[in-house]
Design a protein around this motif. Sequence first.
Motif, short mmCIF file in Angstrom:
data_model
loop_
_atom_site.label_atom_id
_atom_site.label_comp_id
_atom_site.label_asym_id
_atom_site.label_seq_id
_atom_site.Cartn_x
_atom_site.Cartn_y
_atom_site.Cartn_z
N VAL A 280 0.91 -1.14 0.00
CA VAL A 280 0.00 0.00 0.00
C VAL A 280 0.96 1.20 0.00
O VAL A 280 1.93 1.19 0.76
N GLN A 281 0.72 2.16 -0.85
CA GLN A 281 1.70 3.25 -0.99
C GLN A 281 2.01 3.95 0.35
O GLN A 281 3.16 4.23 0.66
N GLU A 282 0.98 4.20 1.12
CA GLU A 282 1.17 4.89 2.41
C GLU A 282 2.07 4.08 3.34
O GLU A 282 2.94 4.63 4.01
N ARG A 283 1.83 2.77 3.38
CA ARG A 283 2.64 1.93 4.27
C ARG A 283 4.08 1.84 3.80
O ARG A 283 5.02 1.91 4.58
N MET A 284 4.25 1.70 2.48
CA MET A 284 5.61 1.62 1.93
C MET A 284 6.41 2.88 2.27
O MET A 284 7.59 2.80 2.63
N THR A 285 5.77 4.04 2.16
CA THR A 285 6.43 5.32 2.48
C THR A 285 6.95 5.28 3.92
O THR A 285 8.10 5.62 4.20
N LYS A 286 6.10 4.83 4.82
CA LYS A 286 6.44 4.79 6.23
C LYS A 286 7.51 3.74 6.50
O LYS A 286 8.44 3.97 7.28
N GLU A 287 7.40 2.59 5.86
CA GLU A 287 8.36 1.51 6.12
C GLU A 287 9.78 1.92 5.70
O GLU A 287 10.74 1.62 6.39
N GLY B 7 19.76 4.15 12.03
CA GLY B 7 20.20 5.14 13.00
C GLY B 7 20.67 6.46 12.40
O GLY B 7 21.72 6.98 12.78
N THR B 8 19.92 7.01 11.45
CA THR B 8 20.26 8.33 10.91
C THR B 8 19.62 9.40 11.80
O THR B 8 18.81 9.10 12.67
N LEU B 9 19.99 10.68 11.55
CA LEU B 9 19.45 11.76 12.39
C LEU B 9 18.11 12.28 11.88
O LEU B 9 17.37 12.92 12.62
N GLY B 10 17.84 12.05 10.63
CA GLY B 10 16.58 12.51 10.07
C GLY B 10 16.36 11.85 8.72
O GLY B 10 17.31 11.49 8.03
N VAL B 11 15.09 11.69 8.35
CA VAL B 11 14.75 11.04 7.08
C VAL B 11 13.53 11.71 6.48
O VAL B 11 12.63 12.15 7.20
N ALA B 12 13.53 11.80 5.14
CA ALA B 12 12.34 12.25 4.44
C ALA B 12 12.15 11.35 3.23
O ALA B 12 13.11 11.06 2.50
N VAL B 13 10.94 10.87 3.04
CA VAL B 13 10.61 10.03 1.88
C VAL B 13 9.37 10.63 1.20
O VAL B 13 8.36 10.86 1.86
N PHE B 14 9.49 10.93 -0.10
CA PHE B 14 8.37 11.46 -0.88
C PHE B 14 8.11 10.49 -2.02
O PHE B 14 9.03 10.17 -2.78
N ILE B 15 6.89 10.05 -2.16
CA ILE B 15 6.56 9.11 -3.23
C ILE B 15 5.40 9.65 -4.07
O ILE B 15 4.40 10.13 -3.53
N GLU B 16 5.59 9.59 -5.38
CA GLU B 16 4.51 9.97 -6.30
C GLU B 16 4.28 8.78 -7.22
O GLU B 16 5.22 8.31 -7.87
N ALA B 17 3.04 8.29 -7.25
CA ALA B 17 2.81 7.05 -7.99
C ALA B 17 1.47 7.05 -8.72
O ALA B 17 0.52 7.71 -8.31
N THR C 128 2.57 10.71 -1.36
CA THR C 128 2.65 10.44 0.08
C THR C 128 4.03 10.85 0.55
O THR C 128 4.98 10.91 -0.24
N TYR C 129 4.15 11.13 1.82
CA TYR C 129 5.47 11.45 2.35
C TYR C 129 5.55 11.07 3.83
O TYR C 129 4.51 10.91 4.49
N ALA C 130 6.79 10.92 4.29
CA ALA C 130 7.02 10.66 5.71
C ALA C 130 8.27 11.42 6.12
O ALA C 130 9.27 11.40 5.40
#
Length: 185
Positions: free
Chosen positions: A118-125, A135-145, A164-166
């Motif tokens: 599911v796109q939303e779950r994949m973004t979060k995973e 163990g990074t200090l920050g993460v951003a994931v943007f998905i357009e599908a 979607t993004y996280a």
Amino acid sequence: MIDKKRIEKLVYELLEAIGENPSREGLKETPQRVAKMYEEIFSGINENPKDYIKVFKEPGQGNEIVLIKDIPFYSMCEHHLLPFFGHMNVAYIPKGGELIGLSKIIRIVNCFSKRLQVQERMTKEIADFLFLGLGTLGVAVFIEAEHLCMTMRGVKSVGNKTKTYALKGLLSSDPQKKEELYSLL
Ligand code: ZN
């Protein structure tokens, strides 16, 4: 592991069930082709990216954002077994100069996309794995599908894209880092 023999049998039955003749020339090898293809497009199901991802130390690296843009991906919607596909942008802030190889980022993306998703779950995973798992200090994931289950059936909203993004860690909580991220994007 994927049970190819069983998939072949089931695809043969599926062809019959939709009213086709699985023995006709064009369909004769379809069950084997589909089984082989499933092995590839679902290769992420039994994979844990933790098993093969290693970070490497780059002493000169501060806490600058690393952004990998426009990574193509293909996944399968778990509600309809149809593809959804597009691009994603992945950004992270290394901790203590520990970088993730660029090819490893692609492997992480493949690991989570080559599954029923599911796109939303994949973004979060993907965001959770890069943040908590590595163990990074920050993460951003943007998905357009684009979802074929939306464009070739049902409401048929052609050209419709789902975004979607996280955001995690400093890329969620630090306004300055967030601003840097948006200027990079
Ligand atoms: Zn769907």
